[in-house]
Motif scaffolding. Structure first.
Motif, PDB file in Angstrom:
ATOM      1  N   TYR A   1       0.833  -1.203   0.000  1.00 17.69           N
ATOM      2  CA  TYR A   1       0.000   0.000   0.000  1.00 17.69           C
ATOM      3  C   TYR A   1       0.867   1.252   0.000  1.00 17.69           C
ATOM      4  CZ  TYR A   1      -3.604  -3.393   0.916  1.00 17.69           C
ATOM      5  OH  TYR A   1      -4.432  -4.471   0.793  1.00 17.69           O
ATOM      6  N   TRP A   2       0.378   2.317  -0.639  1.00 16.66           N
ATOM      7  CA  TRP A   2       1.212   3.506  -0.798  1.00 16.66           C
ATOM      8  C   TRP A   2       0.365   4.756  -0.986  1.00 16.66           C
ATOM      9  CZ3 TRP A   2       0.384   5.976  -5.486  1.00 16.66           C
ATOM     10  CH2 TRP A   2      -0.233   5.204  -6.487  1.00 16.66           C
ATOM     11  N   ALA A   3       1.004   5.881  -0.712  1.00 16.70           N
ATOM     12  CA  ALA A   3       0.406   7.196  -0.957  1.00 16.70           C
ATOM     13  C   ALA A   3       1.492   8.092  -1.539  1.00 16.70           C
ATOM     14  CB  ALA A   3      -0.139   7.797   0.342  1.00 16.70           C
TER      15      ALA A   3
ATOM     16  N   GLU B   1      -2.732   7.353  -4.947  1.00 19.83           N
ATOM     17  CA  GLU B   1      -2.739   6.361  -3.867  1.00 19.83           C
ATOM     18  C   GLU B   1      -3.077   4.975  -4.400  1.00 19.83           C
ATOM     19  OE1 GLU B   1      -6.950   6.433  -1.703  1.00 19.83           O
ATOM     20  OE2 GLU B   1      -6.160   8.466  -1.997  1.00 19.83           O
TER      21      GLU B   1
ATOM     22  N   ILE C   1      -2.968  13.905  -0.400  1.00 23.79           N
ATOM     23  CA  ILE C   1      -2.613  12.698  -1.144  1.00 23.79           C
ATOM     24  C   ILE C   1      -3.060  12.879  -2.587  1.00 23.79           C
ATOM     25  CG2 ILE C   1      -2.943  10.202  -1.330  1.00 23.79           C
ATOM     26  CD1 ILE C   1      -3.544  10.177   1.680  1.00 23.79           C
TER      27      ILE C   1
ATOM     28  N   PHE D   1      -2.685   9.689   6.076  1.00 22.46           N
ATOM     29  CA  PHE D   1      -1.892   8.496   5.792  1.00 22.46           C
ATOM     30  C   PHE D   1      -0.886   8.189   6.896  1.00 22.46           C
ATOM     31  CE2 PHE D   1       1.978   6.615   3.818  1.00 22.46           C
ATOM     32  CZ  PHE D   1       1.451   5.353   3.542  1.00 22.46           C
TER      33      PHE D   1
ATOM     34  N   LEU E   1      -6.024   1.544  -0.484  1.00 25.68           N
ATOM     35  CA  LEU E   1      -5.345   2.129   0.674  1.00 25.68           C
ATOM     36  C   LEU E   1      -6.287   2.372   1.856  1.00 25.68           C
ATOM     37  CD1 LEU E   1      -2.625   3.512   1.689  1.00 25.68           C
ATOM     38  CD2 LEU E   1      -3.664   5.658   0.911  1.00 25.68           C
TER      39      LEU E   1
END
Length: 337
Positions: free
Chosen positions: A93-95, A119, A116, A141, A123
Motif C-alpha cells: 500500500y502507498w500514498a 494512492e 494525497i 496516511f 489504501l
C-alpha cells in the motif's frame, strides 16, 4: 540515491509502521530506486514504475549482506526538472504527494498526511478493515499507517524534523553550496554514524531550461565534513568510473537461499579507502589535517564555480564533461596521498 540521463533523481529512506514486513523474497528499496531510474524519463513515470513493481513483487528482503536480518519498508523522494513527488509505502500500500512548492524532505518516518495526490486503490479500505481508520474522519496516511504522532513531526527531535528546519531556514534561496552545508550539519544527525554510517551524499541541480545540463554532485565517501562533492554530467562516452566502483564478490548461494558471506565483505572502492585513511590523519595529525582539509575545500569551491559558469553561460564542452567526475576523483586522491 541516484540520477539518470533524463534528469530524474530518486532517493529512498527506511520507514516502519503498523504493517508487518515480510521475510520472503521481494524487492529492496534500493532495487526500486535503481529500476525507477532505469525505466523512467520523468519523476511521475518513476513513481509509476516503482508502485507497479511494488504491486507485482512486493517489498522486503534482508538489506544486510551478513546473516543478520534487517528489513524495512520505504519512502521515496522523486524529482525531475519540472516536478517532485514524495512516495511513501506500507507493504504494497502507498500514498504519493506532489510537491507544489517550498521545501520537502523524507527520513525514517511516514510524513504524508492529508494531501494525497495518488494512492493505492485499496489504501483506505485496507486501513478501515484493520480498524486503523473509522472511515468518517479525514484520512491521514501517516497517522493511520504509522505509530508516529504526526503532530510531533515538525516539533520534536530526529532526522526528519531537523532536516526540515535546516531546509526551511533557507527556503527560497537554496543553492548547491547551501544544500551541501545542510548535508554536513553534524548536530542535526542527518548523517548516520556507527554501524549504519552514511556512505555518501548527493546534491543535484536540475535547471528548468532544457538547454542547460543537469549537474549532479556526488561525494562517494562518508564523513561529509571531510568529503568533496564532485560534479557529474550525463554526456555520451562516459566510461566506467573504476576508482569509485565497489568490488563484487559473486552471488547469493542459490541452494541455501542465503548470502554466502558469514561476515560483511569489504566493498569499499579505492577513493573510499583513501578517504577513510585521510580522515584518521585529519583527526590525529592536526597541522597536516588542517592543510588537507583546506585543499579539499578549495577543490570543491573550484568545481562549484566551474559548474556555475556552465549554467550561467549555457555552454558545455562535451569532451571535458566526459572526464569531469573522474578527473576530480584523481585530484582528490592526490590530496590524500
Amino acid at each position: 540515491m541516484g540520477a539518470n540521463e533524463h534528469g530524474v533523481c530518486v532517493g529512498n529512506e527506511a520507514v516502519w509502521g503498523r504493517e508487518e514486513i515480510g521475510d520472503g523474497e521481494a524487492l529492496l528499496g534500493m532495487d526500486l530506486v535503481r529500476l525507477g531510474l532505469e525505466r523512467a524519463d520523468t519523476a511521475e513515470k518513476a513513481l509509476s514504475v516503482i508502485v507497479d513493481l511494488l504491486e507485482k513483487y512486493g517489498q522486503g528482503g534482508n538489506c544486510m549482506e551478513s546473516n543478520m536480518a534487517f528489513t524495512y519498508h520505504n519512502s521515496f523522494l522523486i524529482a525531475d526538472r519540472k516536478e517532485a513527488w514524495v512516495l511513501e509505502t506500507s507493504g504494497k500500500y502507498w500514498a504519493a504527494e506532489k510537491v507544489e512548492g517550498g521545501v520537502r524532505n523524507i527520513s525514517n518516518q511516514l510524513s504524508i498526511t492529508t494531501k494525497i495526490d495518488r494512492e493505492h486503490p485499496g489504501l483506505k479500505e485496507y486501513a478501515k478493515s484493520n480498524g486503523w481508520w473509522d472511515g468518517e474522519k479525514e484520512f491521514d496516511f501517516a497517522a493511520t499507517y504509522s505509530y508516529v504522532n504526526t503532530a510531533r513531526m515538525t516539533t520534536s527531535g530526529g532526522r526528519y524534523c531537523e532536516g526540515y528546519k535546516l531546509l526551511n531556514k533557507h527556503k527560497g534561496s537554496i543553492t548547491s553550496e547551501i544544500m551541501m552545508e545542510i548535508l554536513r550539519d553534524k548536530e542535526s544527525g542527518i548523517n548516520m554514524e556507527g554501524g549504519f554510517m552514511t556512505t555518501g551524499s548527493m546534491v543535484s541541480v536540475l535547471p528548468q531550461q532544457p538547454n542547460l545540463p543537469c549537474i549532479h554532485f556526488f561525494t562517494g565517501t562518508p564523513v561529509m565534513q571531510q568529503s568533496v562533492f564532485k560534479p557529474f554530467i550525463f554526456v555520451p562516452g562516459i566510461t566506467q568510473l573504476l576508482k569509485t566502483t565497489s568490488p563484487t564478490f559473486g552471488h547469493d548461494d542459490p541452494v541455501k537461499k542465503q548470502p554466502r558471506f558469514k561476515s560483511k565483505p569489504d566493498r569499499r572502492h579505492e577513493l573510499y579507502k583513501k578517504h577513510q585513511s585521510a580522515a584518521v590523519v585529519m583527526e590525529t595529525i592536526k597541522d597536516k589535517g588542517k592543510e588537507m582539509l583546506k585543499e579539499i575545500q578549495e577543490l570543491e569551491k573550484q568545481k562549484i564555480s566551474q559548474m556555475e559558469s556552465i549554467l550561467q553561460n549555457g555552454s558545455l564542452d562535451i569532451n571535458q564533461a566526459v572526464n569531469l567526475f573522474s578527473q576530480c576523483v584523481e585530484e582528490e586522491l592526490k590530496i590524500y596521498s
